[in-house]
Design an enzyme around this catalytic site. Sequence first.
Site, PDB file in Angstrom:
ATOM      1  N   THR A 122      -0.741   7.629  -0.882  1.00 16.64           N
ATOM      2  CA  THR A 122      -2.076   7.564  -1.506  1.00 16.64           C
ATOM      3  C   THR A 122      -2.954   6.474  -0.891  1.00 16.64           C
ATOM      4  O   THR A 122      -4.161   6.460  -1.123  1.00 16.64           O
ATOM      5  CB  THR A 122      -1.945   7.248  -3.002  1.00 16.64           C
ATOM      6  OG1 THR A 122      -1.349   5.939  -3.121  1.00 16.64           O
ATOM      7  CG2 THR A 122      -1.059   8.259  -3.715  1.00 16.64           C
ATOM      8  N   ASP A 132       5.125  -5.675   9.464  1.00 16.18           N
ATOM      9  CA  ASP A 132       6.228  -5.329  10.370  1.00 16.18           C
ATOM     10  C   ASP A 132       6.205  -6.202  11.626  1.00 16.18           C
ATOM     11  O   ASP A 132       7.260  -6.642  12.101  1.00 16.18           O
ATOM     12  CB  ASP A 132       6.118  -3.859  10.792  1.00 16.18           C
ATOM     13  CG  ASP A 132       6.543  -2.918   9.675  1.00 16.18           C
ATOM     14  OD1 ASP A 132       7.237  -3.369   8.748  1.00 16.18           O
ATOM     15  OD2 ASP A 132       6.173  -1.735   9.740  1.00 16.18           O
ATOM     16  N   ARG A 170       0.857  -1.179   0.000  1.00 20.90           N
ATOM     17  CA  ARG A 170       0.000   0.000   0.000  1.00 20.90           C
ATOM     18  C   ARG A 170       0.894   1.230   0.000  1.00 20.90           C
ATOM     19  O   ARG A 170       1.712   1.392   0.903  1.00 20.90           O
ATOM     20  CB  ARG A 170      -0.838  -0.065   1.286  1.00 20.90           C
ATOM     21  CG  ARG A 170      -2.135   0.630   1.211  1.00 20.90           C
ATOM     22  CD  ARG A 170      -2.981   0.270   2.387  1.00 20.90           C
ATOM     23  NE  ARG A 170      -2.418   0.676   3.673  1.00 20.90           N
ATOM     24  CZ  ARG A 170      -3.148   1.063   4.701  1.00 20.90           C
ATOM     25  NH1 ARG A 170      -4.450   1.083   4.601  1.00 20.90           N
ATOM     26  NH2 ARG A 170      -2.595   1.397   5.834  1.00 20.90           N
ATOM     27  N   ASP A 188       0.977  -2.558  12.125  1.00 20.95           N
ATOM     28  CA  ASP A 188       1.329  -3.022  10.774  1.00 20.95           C
ATOM     29  C   ASP A 188       1.627  -4.524  10.830  1.00 20.95           C
ATOM     30  O   ASP A 188       2.612  -4.955  11.427  1.00 20.95           O
ATOM     31  CB  ASP A 188       2.552  -2.239  10.275  1.00 20.95           C
ATOM     32  CG  ASP A 188       2.858  -2.579   8.825  1.00 20.95           C
ATOM     33  OD1 ASP A 188       2.878  -1.655   8.002  1.00 20.95           O
ATOM     34  OD2 ASP A 188       3.081  -3.772   8.520  1.00 20.95           O
TER      35      ASP A 188
HETATM   36  C1  PRP Z   1      -1.193  -4.307   4.539  1.00 18.51           C
HETATM   37  C2  PRP Z   1      -2.054  -5.532   4.621  1.00 18.51           C
HETATM   38  C3  PRP Z   1      -2.953  -5.403   3.416  1.00 18.51           C
HETATM   39  C4  PRP Z   1      -3.110  -3.934   3.305  1.00 18.51           C
HETATM   40  C5  PRP Z   1      -4.473  -3.581   3.821  1.00 18.51           C
HETATM   41  O1  PRP Z   1      -0.138  -4.470   3.655  1.00 18.51           O
HETATM   42  O2  PRP Z   1      -1.342  -6.716   4.624  1.00 18.51           O
HETATM   43  O3  PRP Z   1      -2.395  -5.965   2.242  1.00 18.51           O
HETATM   44  O4  PRP Z   1      -2.104  -3.315   4.098  1.00 18.51           O
HETATM   45  O5  PRP Z   1      -4.752  -2.247   3.624  1.00 18.51           O
HETATM   46  P1  PRP Z   1      -5.919  -1.766   2.646  1.00 18.51           P
HETATM   47  O6  PRP Z   1      -7.134  -2.573   2.961  1.00 18.51           O
HETATM   48  O7  PRP Z   1      -6.083  -0.325   3.027  1.00 18.51           O
HETATM   49  O8  PRP Z   1      -5.465  -1.931   1.234  1.00 18.51           O
HETATM   50  P2  PRP Z   1       1.057  -3.395   3.526  1.00 18.51           P
HETATM   51  O9  PRP Z   1       0.785  -2.435   2.433  1.00 18.51           O
HETATM   52  O10 PRP Z   1       1.332  -2.809   4.876  1.00 18.51           O
HETATM   53  O11 PRP Z   1       2.253  -4.265   2.991  1.00 18.51           O
HETATM   54  P3  PRP Z   1       3.216  -5.273   3.775  1.00 18.51           P
HETATM   55  O12 PRP Z   1       2.380  -6.460   4.162  1.00 18.51           O
HETATM   56  O13 PRP Z   1       4.237  -5.612   2.744  1.00 18.51           O
HETATM   57  O14 PRP Z   1       3.795  -4.545   4.977  1.00 18.51           O
HETATM   58  N1  URA Z   2      -2.285  -2.704   7.132  1.00 20.52           N
HETATM   59  C1  URA Z   2      -1.845  -3.124   8.341  1.00 20.52           C
HETATM   60  O1  URA Z   2      -0.896  -3.902   8.412  1.00 20.52           O
HETATM   61  N2  URA Z   2      -2.452  -2.672   9.437  1.00 20.52           N
HETATM   62  C2  URA Z   2      -3.494  -1.822   9.388  1.00 20.52           C
HETATM   63  O2  URA Z   2      -4.023  -1.441  10.446  1.00 20.52           O
HETATM   64  C3  URA Z   2      -3.950  -1.400   8.125  1.00 20.52           C
HETATM   65  C4  URA Z   2      -3.321  -1.863   7.005  1.00 20.52           C
END
Ligand code: PRP
Ligand code: URA
Length: 205
Positions: A104, A199, A100, A196
Amino acid sequence: MILVNHPLIRVHITVIRDREASVDQFRLHLTALARLLAFPALEDLQTRSVEVTTPLATAPGEALLYEPILVPVLRAGLGLVEGFRDVIPGSIVSHLGMYRDHETLRPVRYYSNFPEHRKSHPFILLDPMLATGGSAVNALDYLKEEGAQNIRLVSVIAAPEGVRRVESEHPDVPVYTAALDDHLDERGYILPGLGDAGDRQFGTL
Ligand code: PRP
Ligand code: URA
């Protein structure tokens, strides 16, 4: 949306929400949640009749008609793979790389590996966090463009905003979640949530 409610689910979620949970605790309890979510999410899997030979005789049995395809959204969806694979014989994993954009909040797809010859199998989209719903909608668009017809989404914590968005753009896709939280903050994080998920699983805080 199917809110899966079980005492063990509530206990494991409490551990992964805790900001003091270590990376290993987070991973272990997320895996336990995946095993528990796999049962309701897969209760309509189709089987075919088979005969099995025991040491003493033969017995009627069942085998899966189509092995499910697990589609973890990288990175956080990886944390649900082991639990699902523990309980599904022959499951296949088709990774989907997406992050994400922090400015944006829109999803950016960077990797895919669609199983071209298995379009009629059930697809299980795995992502523990359903926040704005942008990533899930993008992933579902992609799977349908590739020809998947039978798809379900498994999350662990969902925000009402994300559930509404997925249900309005993909009304045919059942959404399973273990918790429906309150709302999103101004950075798109789920409150109370767990922070997150990527993380927390991989220690990149
Ligand atoms: C997180 C999570 C989803 C997304 C959800 O991924 O695993 O894929 O955010 O958010 P949304 O519903 O608003 O799209 P992230 O972008 O943090 O990536 P990562 O798992 O690589 O840290
Ligand atoms: N992605 C995450 O990992 N945590 C949140 O709370 C939202 C998006």
